[in-house]
Design a protein around this motif. Structure first.
Motif, mmCIF file in Angstrom:
data_model
loop_
_atom_site.group_PDB
_atom_site.id
_atom_site.type_symbol
_atom_site.label_atom_id
_atom_site.label_comp_id
_atom_site.label_asym_id
_atom_site.label_seq_id
_atom_site.Cartn_x
_atom_site.Cartn_y
_atom_site.Cartn_z
ATOM 1 N N SER A 122 0.819 -1.216 0.000
ATOM 2 C CA SER A 122 0.000 0.000 0.000
ATOM 3 C C SER A 122 0.855 1.269 0.000
ATOM 4 C CB SER A 122 -0.928 0.012 1.218
ATOM 5 O OG SER A 122 -0.175 0.019 2.421
ATOM 6 N N LEU A 123 2.152 1.128 0.322
ATOM 7 C CA LEU A 123 3.049 2.281 0.336
ATOM 8 C C LEU A 123 3.629 2.554 -1.044
ATOM 9 C CD1 LEU A 123 5.140 1.351 3.509
ATOM 10 C CD2 LEU A 123 3.079 2.751 3.422
ATOM 11 N N MET A 124 3.477 1.606 -1.949
ATOM 12 C CA MET A 124 4.183 1.663 -3.229
ATOM 13 C C MET A 124 3.282 2.146 -4.345
ATOM 14 S SD MET A 124 6.064 -2.003 -2.878
ATOM 15 C CE MET A 124 6.895 -2.428 -1.348
ATOM 16 N N GLU A 125 3.898 2.836 -5.268
ATOM 17 C CA GLU A 125 3.191 3.278 -6.467
ATOM 18 C C GLU A 125 3.733 2.565 -7.696
ATOM 19 O OE1 GLU A 125 3.832 7.441 -6.492
ATOM 20 O OE2 GLU A 125 2.592 7.826 -4.731
ATOM 21 N N ASP A 126 5.046 2.385 -7.722
ATOM 22 C CA ASP A 126 5.711 1.843 -8.897
ATOM 23 C C ASP A 126 6.544 0.639 -8.478
ATOM 24 O OD1 ASP A 126 8.411 2.630 -11.037
ATOM 25 O OD2 ASP A 126 6.437 2.037 -11.681
ATOM 26 N N VAL A 127 6.460 -0.459 -9.214
ATOM 27 C CA VAL A 127 7.176 -1.684 -8.869
ATOM 28 C C VAL A 127 8.061 -2.128 -10.024
ATOM 29 C CG1 VAL A 127 6.941 -4.128 -8.259
ATOM 30 C CG2 VAL A 127 5.363 -2.454 -7.309
ATOM 31 N N VAL A 128 9.311 -2.411 -9.702
ATOM 32 C CA VAL A 128 10.250 -2.969 -10.675
ATOM 33 C C VAL A 128 10.727 -4.313 -10.147
ATOM 34 C CG1 VAL A 128 12.418 -2.647 -11.908
ATOM 35 C CG2 VAL A 128 11.016 -0.664 -11.357
ATOM 36 N N LEU A 129 10.498 -5.383 -10.904
ATOM 37 C CA LEU A 129 10.984 -6.699 -10.528
ATOM 38 C C LEU A 129 12.147 -7.057 -11.442
ATOM 39 C CD1 LEU A 129 7.618 -8.644 -10.064
ATOM 40 C CD2 LEU A 129 8.911 -7.352 -8.383
ATOM 41 N N MET A 130 13.311 -7.335 -10.822
ATOM 42 C CA MET A 130 14.516 -7.621 -11.597
ATOM 43 C C MET A 130 15.074 -8.993 -11.231
ATOM 44 S SD MET A 130 16.459 -3.942 -11.400
ATOM 45 C CE MET A 130 17.723 -4.484 -12.556
ATOM 46 N N ARG A 131 15.728 -9.621 -12.193
ATOM 47 C CA ARG A 131 16.399 -10.897 -11.967
ATOM 48 C C ARG A 131 17.629 -10.951 -12.859
ATOM 49 N NH1 ARG A 131 16.782 -15.475 -8.587
ATOM 50 N NH2 ARG A 131 18.053 -16.923 -9.776
ATOM 51 N N ASN A 132 18.797 -11.204 -12.246
ATOM 52 C CA ASN A 132 20.052 -11.269 -12.994
ATOM 53 C C ASN A 132 20.271 -10.023 -13.849
ATOM 54 O OD1 ASN A 132 20.661 -13.819 -11.961
ATOM 55 N ND2 ASN A 132 19.585 -14.876 -13.618
ATOM 56 N N GLY A 133 19.885 -8.876 -13.294
ATOM 57 C CA GLY A 133 20.116 -7.614 -13.987
ATOM 58 C C GLY A 133 19.112 -7.302 -15.075
ATOM 59 N N ARG A 134 18.116 -8.153 -15.258
ATOM 60 C CA ARG A 134 17.117 -7.927 -16.304
ATOM 61 C C ARG A 134 15.767 -7.623 -15.670
ATOM 62 N NH1 ARG A 134 19.806 -12.532 -18.077
ATOM 63 N NH2 ARG A 134 18.121 -13.858 -17.328
ATOM 64 N N VAL A 135 15.036 -6.707 -16.257
ATOM 65 C CA VAL A 135 13.717 -6.339 -15.742
ATOM 66 C C VAL A 135 12.696 -7.398 -16.157
ATOM 67 C CG1 VAL A 135 11.855 -4.650 -15.825
ATOM 68 C CG2 VAL A 135 14.226 -3.868 -15.764
ATOM 69 N N GLU A 136 12.062 -8.025 -15.143
ATOM 70 C CA GLU A 136 11.012 -9.003 -15.415
ATOM 71 C C GLU A 136 9.670 -8.298 -15.624
ATOM 72 O OE1 GLU A 136 10.898 -12.383 -15.482
ATOM 73 O OE2 GLU A 136 13.002 -12.816 -15.061
ATOM 74 N N MET A 137 9.394 -7.335 -14.754
ATOM 75 C CA MET A 137 8.157 -6.576 -14.856
ATOM 76 C C MET A 137 8.410 -5.160 -14.360
ATOM 77 S SD MET A 137 4.972 -8.927 -13.528
ATOM 78 C CE MET A 137 4.351 -10.308 -14.489
ATOM 79 N N HIS A 138 7.698 -4.193 -14.906
ATOM 80 C CA HIS A 138 7.785 -2.805 -14.458
ATOM 81 C C HIS A 138 6.426 -2.171 -14.686
ATOM 82 C CE1 HIS A 138 9.670 1.476 -14.846
ATOM 83 N NE2 HIS A 138 8.949 1.320 -13.755
ATOM 84 N N ALA A 139 5.726 -1.882 -13.599
ATOM 85 C CA ALA A 139 4.388 -1.297 -13.717
ATOM 86 C C ALA A 139 3.966 -0.779 -12.358
ATOM 87 C CB ALA A 139 3.396 -2.345 -14.219
ATOM 88 N N ASP A 140 2.788 -0.144 -12.323
ATOM 89 C CA ASP A 140 2.271 0.247 -11.013
ATOM 90 C C ASP A 140 1.745 -0.995 -10.303
ATOM 91 O OD1 ASP A 140 -0.644 -0.119 -11.473
ATOM 92 O OD2 ASP A 140 -0.382 1.526 -12.893
ATOM 93 N N VAL A 141 1.526 -0.884 -9.000
ATOM 94 C CA VAL A 141 1.185 -2.052 -8.190
ATOM 95 C C VAL A 141 -0.064 -2.756 -8.695
ATOM 96 C CG1 VAL A 141 0.474 -2.822 -5.892
ATOM 97 C CG2 VAL A 141 2.318 -1.167 -6.122
ATOM 98 N N ASP A 142 -1.128 -1.994 -8.981
ATOM 99 C CA ASP A 142 -2.379 -2.611 -9.430
ATOM 100 C C ASP A 142 -2.202 -3.341 -10.754
ATOM 101 O OD1 ASP A 142 -3.726 -1.698 -7.211
ATOM 102 O OD2 ASP A 142 -4.400 0.147 -8.187
ATOM 103 N N ALA A 143 -1.450 -2.743 -11.659
ATOM 104 C CA ALA A 143 -1.252 -3.361 -12.973
ATOM 105 C C ALA A 143 -0.447 -4.642 -12.870
ATOM 106 C CB ALA A 143 -0.567 -2.376 -13.919
ATOM 107 N N ILE A 144 0.570 -4.632 -12.007
ATOM 108 C CA ILE A 144 1.465 -5.789 -11.945
ATOM 109 C C ILE A 144 0.781 -6.986 -11.296
ATOM 110 C CG2 ILE A 144 2.691 -5.575 -9.721
ATOM 111 C CD1 ILE A 144 5.291 -5.737 -11.407
#
Length: 236
Positions: A122-144
């Motif tokens: 609930s504190l977050m607006e934007d989420v970036v999920l990374m693995r081995n230096g690569r972006v897996e997902m990048h979106a706002d919390v609701d979208a992701i």
């Protein structure tokens, strides 16, 4: 730069002879935007002892003290390292509410490491999920979180429903299976789920992070590296 930065370690060490009252007299000298009001309100809400030596405080009291100093500092760049350790759910709620109020009143950048992802979502607006230096997902919390859902029911019925859909994780308890599927479900899938007496539920952010991390861990990688998924809350 030091006046603009507040970093509180998860096991912050203070002067052994300091009490809370002494620390609250010393700390304002390090931060030009220090708020006595914020410090006083949090000390009262967390019920911190004024005359107990800091080294004798409990784990939860030390965490509450660290939160108090970090938010009262009002530093433009505030770093919190697992700030909730030892805090019960009620105290963590006080922290989350105070954090949002402080940022709303005086915007600044707060970077917090946490393993309680769903609590902090609930504190977050934007989420970036990374693995081995690569972006897996990048979106706002609701979208992701809308990019995956959980199918729960008897194993045979769940298998019939998901077919060849992309599975992120599987769990089972006896004859009941719980499968996280990547993608968005539609009306037809929900209608079939009702016929099979299978439930379709939204995926929590923490479950999704764990599933993506496990999926990436099981996949062969020609250049293996340590996992470095990042969960980021952006407020301005």
């Amino acid at each position: 730069m030091l006046e603009k930065t507040c970093f509180i370690h998860e096991d912050q060490r203070w002067n052994d002879d300091f009490t809370l009252d002494i620390l609250l007299r010393v700390a304002p000298g390090f931060f030009t935007r220090w708020s006595d009001r914020t410090a006083g309100e949090l000390v009262e809400k967390f019920r911190l002892p004024h005359r107990t030596k800091l080294k004798k405080m409990s784990r939860g009291q030390r965490s509450a003290l660290a939160i108090t100093i970090s938010l009262a500092s009002r530093a433009p760049y505030t770093f919190l390292d697992e700030p909730y350790l030892g805090l019960d759910p009620g105290a963590r709620s006080i922290f989350y509410a105070a954090l949002l109020e402080e940022i709303a009143e005086l915007p600044r950048s707060v970077i917090m490491s946490t393993h309680l992802i769903d609590e902090a979502a609930s504190l977050m607006e934007d989420v970036v999920l990374m693995r081995n230096g690569r972006v897996e997902m990048h979106a706002d919390v609701d979208a992701i979180t809308s990019e995956a859902f959980i199918v729960r029911g008897r194993q045979a019925d769940v298998a019939r429903l998901i077919g060849d859909l992309e599975v992120l994780s599987r769990r089972s308890m006896g004859s009941i299976a719980s499968v996280m599927v990547r993608g968005r479900h539609n009306g037809d899938l929900r209608h079939r789920a009702e016929e099979l007496h299978v439930s379709i539920e939204p995926a929590g952010l923490q479950e999704l992070v764990g599933a993506l991390d496990a999926t990436a861990s099981n996949a062969p990688d020609p250049h293996p590296a340590e996992p470095d998924h990042l969960l980021r809350g952006v407020h301005s």
